[in-house]
Design a protein around this motif. Structure first.
Motif, PDB file in Angstrom:
ATOM      1  N   ALA A  95      -8.959  14.782  -1.830  1.00  0.00           N
ATOM      2  CA  ALA A  95      -7.731  15.226  -2.483  1.00  0.00           C
ATOM      3  C   ALA A  95      -6.643  14.168  -2.372  1.00  0.00           C
ATOM      4  O   ALA A  95      -5.721  14.116  -3.199  1.00  0.00           O
ATOM      5  N   GLN A  96      -6.740  13.306  -1.370  1.00  0.00           N
ATOM      6  CA  GLN A  96      -5.752  12.255  -1.167  1.00  0.00           C
ATOM      7  C   GLN A  96      -6.395  11.094  -0.419  1.00  0.00           C
ATOM      8  O   GLN A  96      -7.191  11.302   0.485  1.00  0.00           O
ATOM      9  N   VAL A  97      -6.035   9.886  -0.813  1.00  0.00           N
ATOM     10  CA  VAL A  97      -6.519   8.682  -0.137  1.00  0.00           C
ATOM     11  C   VAL A  97      -5.327   7.767   0.118  1.00  0.00           C
ATOM     12  O   VAL A  97      -4.523   7.513  -0.786  1.00  0.00           O
ATOM     13  N   LEU A  98      -5.207   7.289   1.352  1.00  0.00           N
ATOM     14  CA  LEU A  98      -4.142   6.371   1.727  1.00  0.00           C
ATOM     15  C   LEU A  98      -4.780   5.141   2.359  1.00  0.00           C
ATOM     16  O   LEU A  98      -5.683   5.260   3.191  1.00  0.00           O
ATOM     17  N   THR A  99      -4.303   3.965   1.980  1.00  0.00           N
ATOM     18  CA  THR A  99      -4.885   2.723   2.487  1.00  0.00           C
ATOM     19  C   THR A  99      -3.779   1.792   2.971  1.00  0.00           C
ATOM     20  O   THR A  99      -2.800   1.570   2.252  1.00  0.00           O
ATOM     21  N   GLY A 100      -3.926   1.262   4.154  1.00  0.00           N
ATOM     22  CA  GLY A 100      -2.939   0.358   4.722  1.00  0.00           C
ATOM     23  C   GLY A 100      -1.851   1.114   5.471  1.00  0.00           C
ATOM     24  O   GLY A 100      -1.542   2.266   5.149  1.00  0.00           O
ATOM     25  N   ARG A 101      -1.262   0.475   6.475  1.00  0.00           N
ATOM     26  CA  ARG A 101      -0.302   1.160   7.340  1.00  0.00           C
ATOM     27  C   ARG A 101       0.922   1.671   6.597  1.00  0.00           C
ATOM     28  O   ARG A 101       1.413   2.772   6.873  1.00  0.00           O
TER      29      ARG A 101
END
Length: 209
Positions: free
Chosen positions: A112-118
């Motif tokens: 449902a959600q993807v986050l990449t990197g700080r």
């Protein structure tokens, strides 16, 4: 000597040739979740195993320290969420770390959600948690599945309680979460390379004023 469920410490003395001029040498073995860890004592001989002094499943202090550090990382993540240290949470990821949130079976569904990197992870965490009046993340069991060198995988369980306050009406949201983690060690420090966040049961109910 029992020290809690799944934990046991044994202390005993054994005469060792050439150790302290014949004085008893103190040995200590910690059994932690069925892992045997050598904490102290002189070098063992093969005959010691036959005598029951040590167990063949003995692991090194380094392996024990790695497992402890991985659990500490999981707990630090929950703690920083509850004290609103979102930047600190993001710092627990590797530079190119990744978060993927699933509301259904990840083997058959897209996240449902993807986050990449700080930076992106910090923004995503902030957007998710900043509007809650308070949160309480309670970690349960945490299992290291694989551990080799500077790479590891694991799975941990969490129950999150989050309180909203809209015009004086407070609502509690309780959520079960299972994390599937990939860890990496960078400059001697364990970090998350990836966290798959699997949301299970979610319940909402009003709280008394």
């Amino acid at each position: 000597m029992a020290v809690g469920s799944g934990y046991r410490i044994k202390l005993w003395s054994a005469q060792e040739k050439g150790v302290g001029r014949g004085r008893p040498a103190l040995r200590m073995i910690c059994l932690v979740n069925h892992w045997t860890v050598r904490l102290a004592g002189p070098k063992r001989e093969p005959s010691d195993i036959r005598k029951g002094i040590i167990m063949p499943s003995e692991v090194s202090l380094e392996q024990f320290a790695d497992r402890f550090a991985l659990r500490d990382l999981v707990d630090a993540y929950a703690h920083r969420a509850d004290v609103r240290d979102f930047k600190g949470q993001a710092a627990l990821y590797a530079e190119n770390g990744r978060v993927a949130v699933y509301t259904a079976d990840p083997s058959t569904n897209e996240p449902a959600q993807v986050l990449t990197g700080r930076d992106e992870i910090e923004s995503g965490i902030t957007a998710t948690l900043q509007d809650f009046e308070q949160t309480f993340h309670f970690n349960g069991q945490s299992t290291v599945l694989t551990l080799s060198g500077d790479q590891a995988t694991g799975e941990s369980y969490c129950i999150a309680h989050m309180v909203t306050n809209a015009a004086g009406e407070r609502t509690l949201t309780a959520m079960t979460i299972r994390y599937r983690d990939t860890f990496t060690r960078v400059d001697g420090r364990w970090l998350f390379a990836e966290r798959l966040l699997l949301i299970g049961v979610t319940e909402q109910r009003p709280l008394a004023a």
